[in-house]
Write a protein that holds these residues in place. Structure first.
Motif, PDB file in Angstrom:
ATOM      1  N   GLN A  69      53.392  44.646  58.331  1.00 28.85           N
ATOM      2  CA  GLN A  69      53.023  45.797  57.505  1.00 28.85           C
ATOM      3  C   GLN A  69      54.251  46.602  57.104  1.00 28.85           C
ATOM      4  O   GLN A  69      54.356  47.061  55.960  1.00 28.85           O
ATOM      5  CB  GLN A  69      52.024  46.682  58.246  1.00 28.85           C
ATOM      6  CG  GLN A  69      50.653  46.060  58.369  1.00 28.85           C
ATOM      7  CD  GLN A  69      49.715  46.862  59.263  1.00 28.85           C
ATOM      8  OE1 GLN A  69      50.144  47.788  59.963  1.00 28.85           O
ATOM      9  NE2 GLN A  69      48.439  46.500  59.255  1.00 28.85           N
ATOM     10  N   ARG A 115      55.585  47.211  53.317  1.00 26.61           N
ATOM     11  CA  ARG A 115      55.865  48.559  52.816  1.00 26.61           C
ATOM     12  C   ARG A 115      57.257  48.635  52.192  1.00 26.61           C
ATOM     13  O   ARG A 115      57.455  49.212  51.136  1.00 26.61           O
ATOM     14  CB  ARG A 115      55.741  49.583  53.965  1.00 26.61           C
ATOM     15  CG  ARG A 115      55.857  51.037  53.490  1.00 26.61           C
ATOM     16  CD  ARG A 115      56.093  52.002  54.639  1.00 26.61           C
ATOM     17  NE  ARG A 115      57.287  51.762  55.399  1.00 26.61           N
ATOM     18  CZ  ARG A 115      58.542  52.066  54.997  1.00 26.61           C
ATOM     19  NH1 ARG A 115      58.734  52.626  53.828  1.00 26.61           N
ATOM     20  NH2 ARG A 115      59.587  51.828  55.758  1.00 26.61           N
ATOM     21  N   GLU A 156      58.364  49.448  48.357  1.00 29.40           N
ATOM     22  CA  GLU A 156      59.334  50.496  48.106  1.00 29.40           C
ATOM     23  C   GLU A 156      60.435  50.029  47.172  1.00 29.40           C
ATOM     24  O   GLU A 156      60.872  50.740  46.267  1.00 29.40           O
ATOM     25  CB  GLU A 156      59.917  50.957  49.452  1.00 29.40           C
ATOM     26  CG  GLU A 156      60.689  52.247  49.392  1.00 29.40           C
ATOM     27  CD  GLU A 156      61.128  52.667  50.784  1.00 29.40           C
ATOM     28  OE1 GLU A 156      62.347  52.525  51.065  1.00 29.40           O
ATOM     29  OE2 GLU A 156      60.273  53.122  51.559  1.00 29.40           O
TER      30      GLU A 156
END
Length: 130
Positions: free
Chosen positions: A119, A123, A127
């Motif tokens: 995860q 992320r 980004e």
């Protein structure tokens, strides 16, 4: 067949339901994790089988005394056919033998940790895309 002249620390022990055989896992840190088979009552002799690359964490015998199950710190599971063989019994065909599995046993905590890492990486990818 060997005699018990070499001292080794035995970890897990299990006696067959027929009380004729004692199985023991060697728990020496410098040994790869062999399994020993002793006649019971003990006479000092045993047979040793190499299996795990780390000490066994559990060994159990099925209720019908047909199989010995052994799992280890290395994540492997061995299933030994321990039924008494008659001398006239024909050996199993190679095709009917179980082949080594590709699966590895892991703990729930290990899976949870990997999920958190995945995860976090997802992320970071999002980004960078933005």
């Amino acid at each position: 067949e060997r005699n018990a002249d070499v001292i080794a620390t035995l970890g897990q022990l299990v006696l067959s339901h027929s009380a004729k055989t004692l199985f023991a896992a060697v728990a020496e840190p410098d040994m790869p994790g062999p399994m020993r088979c002793y006649k019971f009552p003990l006479d000092g002799s045993y047979k040793e089988f190499s299996c795990h690359s780390a000490p066994a964490t559990r060994i159990r015998i099925t209720s019908d005394d047909q199989y010995l199950l052994s799992c280890s710190e290395d994540g492997s599971l061995f299933v030994f056919d321990i039924r008494k063989k008659d001398r006239g019994t024909v050996k199993r065909e190679k095709e009917s033998m179980l082949h080594p599995a590709d699966e590895i046993l892991v703990t729930r905590a290990f899976l949870d940790e990997k999920q958190v890492q995945l995860q976090e990486l997802e992320r970071q990818v999002e980004e960078f895309k933005n």
